[in-house]
Design a protein around this motif. Structure first.
Motif, PDB file in Angstrom:
ATOM      1  N   SER A  56       0.813  -1.218   0.000  1.00 45.97           N
ATOM      2  CA  SER A  56       0.000   0.000   0.000  1.00 45.97           C
ATOM      3  C   SER A  56       0.847   1.270   0.000  1.00 45.97           C
ATOM      4  N   HIS A  57       2.096   1.162   0.430  1.00 50.44           N
ATOM      5  CA  HIS A  57       2.979   2.324   0.453  1.00 50.44           C
ATOM      6  C   HIS A  57       4.005   2.300  -0.670  1.00 50.44           C
ATOM      7  N   GLY A  58       3.930   1.323  -1.559  1.00 51.45           N
ATOM      8  CA  GLY A  58       4.841   1.251  -2.696  1.00 51.45           C
ATOM      9  C   GLY A  58       6.287   0.987  -2.310  1.00 51.45           C
ATOM     10  N   ILE A  59       6.498   0.239  -1.248  1.00 55.46           N
ATOM     11  CA  ILE A  59       7.855  -0.047  -0.782  1.00 55.46           C
ATOM     12  C   ILE A  59       8.313  -1.384  -1.359  1.00 55.46           C
ATOM     13  N   THR A  60       9.506  -1.378  -1.944  1.00 54.26           N
ATOM     14  CA  THR A  60      10.019  -2.587  -2.589  1.00 54.26           C
ATOM     15  C   THR A  60      10.982  -3.370  -1.706  1.00 54.26           C
ATOM     16  N   ALA A  61      11.339  -2.821  -0.560  1.00 54.94           N
ATOM     17  CA  ALA A  61      12.239  -3.532   0.361  1.00 54.94           C
ATOM     18  C   ALA A  61      11.579  -4.829   0.830  1.00 54.94           C
ATOM     19  N   PRO A  62      12.383  -5.848   1.132  1.00 57.74           N
ATOM     20  CA  PRO A  62      11.790  -7.109   1.587  1.00 57.74           C
ATOM     21  C   PRO A  62      11.241  -7.028   3.009  1.00 57.74           C
ATOM     22  N   VAL A  63      10.319  -7.913   3.304  1.00 54.37           N
ATOM     23  CA  VAL A  63       9.811  -8.111   4.659  1.00 54.37           C
ATOM     24  C   VAL A  63      10.831  -9.011   5.354  1.00 54.37           C
ATOM     25  N   SER A  64      11.106  -8.744   6.618  1.00 58.43           N
ATOM     26  CA  SER A  64      12.081  -9.570   7.329  1.00 58.43           C
ATOM     27  C   SER A  64      11.410 -10.343   8.462  1.00 58.43           C
ATOM     28  N   VAL A  65      11.873 -11.555   8.659  1.00 55.07           N
ATOM     29  CA  VAL A  65      11.405 -12.401   9.753  1.00 55.07           C
ATOM     30  C   VAL A  65      12.652 -12.951  10.435  1.00 55.07           C
ATOM     31  N   VAL A  66      12.777 -12.699  11.736  1.00 54.65           N
ATOM     32  CA  VAL A  66      13.920 -13.191  12.505  1.00 54.65           C
ATOM     33  C   VAL A  66      13.378 -14.127  13.587  1.00 54.65           C
ATOM     34  N   LEU A  67      13.813 -15.374  13.549  1.00 55.32           N
ATOM     35  CA  LEU A  67      13.364 -16.397  14.490  1.00 55.32           C
ATOM     36  C   LEU A  67      14.535 -16.715  15.408  1.00 55.32           C
ATOM     37  N   THR A  68      14.347 -16.531  16.713  1.00 56.15           N
ATOM     38  CA  THR A  68      15.445 -16.684  17.657  1.00 56.15           C
ATOM     39  C   THR A  68      15.091 -17.681  18.748  1.00 56.15           C
ATOM     40  N   GLU A  69      15.969 -18.650  18.909  1.00 54.11           N
ATOM     41  CA  GLU A  69      15.829 -19.643  19.977  1.00 54.11           C
ATOM     42  C   GLU A  69      16.686 -19.178  21.143  1.00 54.11           C
ATOM     43  N   GLU A  70      16.039 -18.817  22.228  1.00 54.04           N
ATOM     44  CA  GLU A  70      16.749 -18.373  23.425  1.00 54.04           C
ATOM     45  C   GLU A  70      16.735 -19.503  24.443  1.00 54.04           C
ATOM     46  N   GLU A  71      17.265 -19.237  25.625  1.00 46.78           N
ATOM     47  CA  GLU A  71      17.383 -20.302  26.634  1.00 46.78           C
ATOM     48  C   GLU A  71      16.033 -20.886  27.025  1.00 46.78           C
ATOM     49  N   LYS A  72      15.038 -20.040  27.316  1.00 47.24           N
ATOM     50  CA  LYS A  72      13.749 -20.542  27.766  1.00 47.24           C
ATOM     51  C   LYS A  72      12.596 -20.016  26.936  1.00 47.24           C
ATOM     52  N   ALA A  73      12.900 -19.444  25.781  1.00 43.22           N
ATOM     53  CA  ALA A  73      11.842 -18.862  24.951  1.00 43.22           C
ATOM     54  C   ALA A  73      12.222 -18.926  23.486  1.00 43.22           C
TER      55      ALA A  73
END
Length: 151
Positions: A56-73
């Motif tokens: 909707s805003h005409g942005i061509t940059a990619p969407v980012s997804v960061v998945l992080t495995e922490e000690e208890k979460a």
């Protein structure tokens, strides 16, 4: 701490891939099987929201997804490149799409935005939404059942 990063072009068909990757990494991180559907749905909503904002805003940059495995979460951050309204006037060129009337899409998007955020809040107990001049991030986290046990 293990991290997986995924970046995809703002196309609706890539949301399914992000959901599948998130569920696989969540399972590996030790998120309870009963919660994996919620992870998939929440990631789908967050990614769909980011894709919609980009388009909707005409942005061509990619969407980012960061998945992080922490000690208890296990946490997931879905980021968009849409600047917060009223921030950084230099980015206004990136926001103006091909149609000159940007007020209508933004007001329609705001309703969808609120609905998506409401769905995410209903699915995830630990949610944080941030936005700034560089874009927005939805951070979600779930406890891991296998915090001390790894194969």
């Amino acid at each position: 701490m293990a991290t997986v990063e995924l970046r995809f072009s703002a196309q609706p068909e890539h949301v399914r891939t992000a959901r599948l990757v998130a569920a696989a990494v969540a399972r590996r991180a030790g998120v309870d099987e009963a919660v994996l559907d919620e992870v998939r749905l929440a990631v789908g909503e967050a990614c769909s929201r980011a894709v919609g904002l980009h388009r909707s805003h005409g942005i061509t940059a990619p969407v980012s997804v960061v998945l992080t495995e922490e000690e208890k979460a296990f946490s997931i951050e879905v980021g968009d490149a849409v600047p917060e309204p009223g921030s950084a006037p230099a980015t206004s060129g990136a926001r103006g799409g091909a149609s000159g009337g940007s007020d209508e899409p933004e007001s329609e998007g705001d309703g969808e935005d609120e609905m998506g955020l409401a769905v995410i809040s209903g699915l995830v107990d630990d949610v944080e939404v941030r936005s700034g001049a560089d874009g927005g991030v939805i951070r979600m986290s779930w406890p891991t059942a296998l915090a001390g046990v790894r194969s």
